[in-house]
Each structure stands twice: as C-alpha cells, then as structure tokens.
Motif scaffolding. Structure first.
Motif, PDB file in Angstrom:
ATOM      1  N   GLN A   3     -17.070-122.527  -0.274  1.00  0.00           N
ATOM      2  CA  GLN A   3     -16.324-121.312  -0.439  1.00  0.00           C
ATOM      3  C   GLN A   3     -16.231-120.288  -0.077  1.00  0.00           C
ATOM      4  O   GLN A   3     -17.581-119.444  -1.015  1.00  0.00           O
ATOM      5  N   THR A   4     -16.096-118.949  -0.218  1.00  0.00           N
ATOM      6  CA  THR A   4     -16.284-117.143  -0.348  1.00  0.00           C
ATOM      7  C   THR A   4     -15.668-116.865  -0.998  1.00  0.00           C
ATOM      8  O   THR A   4     -13.774-116.950  -0.894  1.00  0.00           O
ATOM      9  N   VAL A   5     -16.508-116.625  -1.973  1.00  0.00           N
ATOM     10  CA  VAL A   5     -15.836-114.993  -3.623  1.00  0.00           C
ATOM     11  C   VAL A   5     -16.409-113.689  -3.021  1.00  0.00           C
ATOM     12  O   VAL A   5     -17.655-113.368  -2.396  1.00  0.00           O
ATOM     13  N   TYR A  27     -21.793-121.228  -3.777  1.00  0.00           N
ATOM     14  CA  TYR A  27     -20.932-119.887  -2.500  1.00  0.00           C
ATOM     15  C   TYR A  27     -21.701-119.101  -1.441  1.00  0.00           C
ATOM     16  O   TYR A  27     -22.108-119.037  -1.518  1.00  0.00           O
ATOM     17  N   ASP A  48     -11.839-117.520  -0.286  1.00  0.00           N
ATOM     18  CA  ASP A  48     -11.237-118.339  -1.496  1.00  0.00           C
ATOM     19  C   ASP A  48     -10.696-117.527  -2.773  1.00  0.00           C
ATOM     20  O   ASP A  48     -10.210-118.729  -3.498  1.00  0.00           O
ATOM     21  N   VAL A  75      -4.808-117.896  -3.692  1.00  0.00           N
ATOM     22  CA  VAL A  75      -6.519-117.136  -4.070  1.00  0.00           C
ATOM     23  C   VAL A  75      -6.217-116.975  -5.598  1.00  0.00           C
ATOM     24  O   VAL A  75      -5.960-115.559  -5.763  1.00  0.00           O
ATOM     25  N   ALA A 118     -11.918-122.009  -8.006  1.00  0.00           N
ATOM     26  CA  ALA A 118     -12.550-121.901  -6.698  1.00  0.00           C
ATOM     27  C   ALA A 118     -12.376-124.355  -6.658  1.00  0.00           C
ATOM     28  O   ALA A 118     -11.729-124.352  -5.546  1.00  0.00           O
ATOM     29  N   LYS A 119     -12.177-124.942  -8.177  1.00  0.00           N
ATOM     30  CA  LYS A 119     -11.123-125.907  -7.537  1.00  0.00           C
ATOM     31  C   LYS A 119     -10.074-126.018  -7.395  1.00  0.00           C
ATOM     32  O   LYS A 119      -9.283-126.925  -6.559  1.00  0.00           O
ATOM     33  N   ARG A 121      -8.531-123.592  -6.285  1.00  0.00           N
ATOM     34  CA  ARG A 121      -8.513-123.265  -4.609  1.00  0.00           C
ATOM     35  C   ARG A 121      -8.071-124.328  -3.416  1.00  0.00           C
ATOM     36  O   ARG A 121      -7.469-124.631  -2.435  1.00  0.00           O
ATOM     37  N   ALA A 122      -9.474-125.271  -4.026  1.00  0.00           N
ATOM     38  CA  ALA A 122      -9.616-126.364  -2.856  1.00  0.00           C
ATOM     39  C   ALA A 122      -8.394-127.128  -3.050  1.00  0.00           C
ATOM     40  O   ALA A 122      -7.768-127.787  -2.536  1.00  0.00           O
ATOM     41  N   GLN A 125      -5.396-125.898  -1.772  1.00  0.00           N
ATOM     42  CA  GLN A 125      -5.506-125.826   0.536  1.00  0.00           C
ATOM     43  C   GLN A 125      -5.279-127.604   0.571  1.00  0.00           C
ATOM     44  O   GLN A 125      -4.493-127.363   1.674  1.00  0.00           O
TER      45      GLN A 125
END
Ligand SMILES: Nc1ncnc2c1ncn2[C@@H]1O[C@H](COP(=O)(O)OP(=O)(O)OP(=O)(O)O)[C@@H](O)[C@H]1O
Ligand SMILES: [Mg+2]
Length: 467
Positions: A3-5, A27, A48, A75, A118-119, A121-122, A125
């Motif tokens: 993922q992109t931060v 990341y 993300d 996001v 991140a989780k 977000r995942a 998604q």
C-alpha cells in the motif's frame, strides 16, 4: 501489493524519519511538504493512507483531511500533532480523521496506527466501499422489505435505543446506520465508526475505551477511545461479529452501566452515546458455537433491522439501477438517458452476491464504457448477460442407476466414488453458474477453499475463468 502512504509534513527531517520507518514496514511512501502539494499529489491517485501534520503553512492538516473526505472517504487520514494540541486532534477525529499520533513518535504506536489504517483501507477496498457511503443516505427501494426498513428507521432514529443491523455484505448496513444518525437530534454530534474486523484483538479495549499514559508499552500519552469521541453522538460498531469474546464482556458492562474506565485508568467515565451495531454474520449461529455472548446479543438487538439480500427484492433493481445511472452520469459527465428493457431484465435475473454495492459498481463500469444514450444488453458485463439465459432446471443432484446397468466388475466403493465425483461436479457447476463464474465466491458458497475448488475444477475439466 504494497500500500502507498502519503506523508505530509513541512519538516524534512520528520518526513525522512517517518518515510524510513514506513518503508521498513513494507509500504510505498510518497511525501509532500505542505497541504497544497499534498492535495495535488492525492488527486493524482494511488494513495491508500494519508499521514499528515496538523499545523503546516499554506493548507493545513484539516484542509487535507477535508479534501480526502470529500474525494475518497474510505482513505484513512492520520494526523500528526505535537503534545499539548491533543484537543485539536480529538476535534479532527470528530471531523472524520481516522486517528492521530503525537510527536515525538513512539515507533510502536506509529506502526500500530498505520497498520490499523492500512488494514481498514484493505478491507474497504475488498468490499469496494463506495466513495459516497458517508454522504448519500437515501435508501432506495419500493419492496415491502425496504419500505419496512425505512419505517423502522423513521420511528427509532430519534430514540436512544440500540439498533442491530444485519444483512449480507453490500446490502446497505452502513447507509442505514448513517441514516439513523442523520435523522436523530444527534445529527450535529459526531458519527464515530469503528470496524471491529480491522482492530487487532489486543488493541480493541484501548480502541473502544481509550487508555492512560503508561498503561502499556507504546502508551506514551493518554488517549480517549471511540466511546468518548462519540459523546453526544452515535457510535457505529461495524462487523460486531468479529469482536473477541473477552471484549464482549467489557462491552456489555459499558453498555449496561453506561460507564467505563480507560485502560490503565481509575476514573470512571460516563458518556452519552447512541450505539448502532452491524454484522453480516449470523449471530444466532455464532452464539450456538460459543463465539458470541448471548447476553450481549440481547443487549444489542433491542431494535433489529434486517436488510434483505438484493436477490430477495428484485423489484428494487430497476429503481436502484436507474438511481445509479443518474449518479454516475453526474459524476462521470455522461448523459445516458435510459436502460433498455432487456438490460433491465438481465440485471433483475442476476444473482447479485455482492448486493447493492455490486450493482453500483456494475453500473459505474457500464456507464464508463457505454457509447450512445442508452445502456443496452450488450453493454453489460458477460456474467450478467449470462444470467438472462433461462436457468437450468434444478434436477436432483444425483440419480442412483439400477444395479443391472453398473459395470459387472465395479465394487461398491468404486461406484460410490464415481457418484461422489458426479455430485461434486454438479454442485461446482451450479455454484459457478450462480456466481457468474466467480471462483472465490463459488468457493465461499461451497464452503471449501479456493485452492481446492481450483483443483477440483481442473480434475473435472472446468475452465477457471479467472486465469
Ligand atoms: N437501498 C439502497 N439505496 C441506495 N443505495 C444503497 C442502498 N443499499 C445500499 N446502497 C449503496 O450500496 C453500497 C453498499 O452499502 P453499505 O456500505 O451500506 O453496505 P454494507 O451492508 O455496510 O456492506 P458491508 O457488509 O460489506 O460493509 C453503498 O454505496 C450504499 O450507498
Ligand atoms: Mg459496511
């Protein structure tokens, strides 16, 4: 995929430290040195998670937050604050920030907060959570089931009673929760959402109830939990079925006594919070299997709202499809005027395992590619057009042949083995038909792993449409 931060801070040393830590965690990192650049970078896409300083020249962290919320509310935005400005951070959470971290950083806390974001977000998604889910609260549907849901919402919105919303993924649970809040006199108070599936087990208590400084390693400052943040508003516990049994006891107590303590704290805290919970699990079954406490279930289930699957209210499909046509016309700058009758029929015939969300995504994709002013049958994805074909007759799964027709030398064992294979093949074909050839969903339906489904498909010469 990593993922992109997006890291936003006006101090270059901070960007470096933060960037290095995050890269070490696996990341991708992009940076921006002020709010304006951050917003421009965000609009290029591919971000993300956003980690932004609160106080910055040009546009500040709140501007970045507001921008992200308006563009892509799924996001997560994490704000960085200096010690002493925690109040503004709390205000930011009420405004929709995912969380905040305080400077100087504690590495463990930083890693935890980012991992949680991140989780989340995942997860959103994977379920394709709509960009608009926070704003659009109009529940569309004329089916008796939806009309009943709307009637209940109007009746109970402005009461303090706990509501438990159940339904398959994508049926509109979050939409209902938001509607309950918006129709209540708490509408100007915070609507705080917590996705229980995204919180690691051992952080759950701190997340819900907050913690005092020094309560555990990483607790460098005190922090209010989601209950406190929701004071005067609504707390939405999404995926409540995922909450660990030990936490269920604590949650029950907080609900019954309307009070709790922060982790490591002694002061009893009282808040005025309206609770809404949602789950796509069958809680009755969870109770039977010992994974969900019955007493908590009864405490939550004061007002049950059950959202039927889309395939159980097919009369709503034309209405919804048309509402999405209009929405995506607006959003994509299109002017598609109508959906042809045979396209509507195909939409109505499809199984919709992903419910309204899936329909929404299909309409977006279709509108994106359609030329001309009408959505025709051939504009729809293959798996939906396939659904328009007459359904294969549901014959009995297996027929036992008369003994005389069996090969003379076959043992019973061999015959059973052959019959088992025939049943398996039959079930797999049916599942694939129902899901439009989706292997993951078929495996779910059949309650076998995706891998073993693929092996069996190979064995039976069935094509895997995903490869
Ligand atoms: N009756 C409805 N009218 C209009 N839009 C709807 C309706 N039901 C659902 N939607 C839309 O479908 C999408 C999915 O809804 P939502 O996120 O509320 O589902 P959910 O039940 O929370 O799903 P999950 O269990 O996967 O989290 C959202 O974009 C929502 O706005
Ligand atoms: Mg949801």
């Amino acid at each position: 995929m990593a993922q992109t931060v997006l890291v936003v801070d006006d101090e270059s040393s901070l960007r470096k430290v933060l960037g290095a830590t995050l890269r070490r965690e696996g990341y991708n990192v992009v940076t921006a040195e002020d709010g304006e650049k951050a917003i421009a970078r965000f609009d290029e896409g591919g971000i993300d998670v956003v980690v932004s300083d609160l106080v910055m020249p040009k546009r500040d962290g709140l501007d970045v937050l507001r921008h992200v919320l308006s563009r892509a509310p799924d996001v997560p935005v994490i704000l960085i604050t200096a010690h002493g400005t925690v109040d503004s951070a709390v205000a930011a959470i009420k405004a929709g920030a995912f969380d905040y971290i305080t400077k100087p950083f504690d590495q463990a806390e930083l890693r935890q907060v980012i991992a949680k974001a991140a989780k989340t977000r995942a997860l959103s998604q994977r379920s394709g959570l709509s960009r608009e889910s926070r704003h659009a609260i109009r529940l569309i549907g004329k089916s008796p089931a939806i009309q009943e849901v709307i009637r209940i919402i109007e009746k109970v919105a402005d009461t303090p009673s706990t509501v438990l919303i159940t339904g398959e993924s994508g049926t509109g649970k979050e939409l209902v929760a938001q509607a309950l809040h918006n129709l209540s006199s708490r509408r100007n108070g915070p609507f705080i959402k917590i996705n229980c599936a995204a919180i690691p087990k051992d952080l759950m208590e701190a997340e819900l109830f907050g913690y005092e400084r020094g309560a555990f390693t990483g607790a460098v400052t005190s922090k209010p939990g989601r209950f406190e943040l929701a004071d005067g508003g609504t707390l939405f516990l999404d995926e409540i079925g995922e909450i660990p049994v030990e936490m269920q006891v604590k949650l029950l107590r907080a609900l019954q006594e309307s009070e709790f303590e922060r982790v490591g704290g002694v002061k009893t805290i009282r808040v005025d919070v309206r609770l809404i919970a949602a789950t796509n699990r069958d809680l009755q079954k969870e109770i039977q299997e010992g994974r969900f406490r019955e007493d908590l279930y009864y405490r939550l289930n004061v007002v049950p709202i059950v959202l039927p699957a889309l395939r159980e209210r097919r009369e709503d499909i034309p209405l919804l499809a048309d509402a999405f046509r209009q929405r995506f016309n607006r959003r994509l700058g299109k002017s598609v005027q109508r959906i042809s009758p045979d396209a509507i029929a195909a939409l109505q015939a499809y199984f919709w395992p992903g419910n309204v969300r899936e329909l929404e995504n299909v309409m977006e994709r279709t509108l994106l590619f359609v030329e001309g002013d009408e959505i025709r049958l051939e504009d729809l994805p293959d798996f939906i057009r396939g659904a328009a074909a007459p359904a294969p007759a549901a014959e009995p799964v297996v027929q036992i042949p008369p003994l005389t027709s069996l090969p003379a030398d076959a043992s019973m064992k061999e015959i059973v083995k052959g019959a088992t294979a025939a049943i398996e093949k039959d079930l797999i074909v049916r599942a694939l038909e129902e899901t439009g050839g989706n292997v993951t969903q078929s495996a779910k339906k059949l309650k076998i792993s995706r891998k073993s489904l693929q092996n069996k498909m190979k064995e039976f010469g069935l094509r895997d449409s995903e490869d």
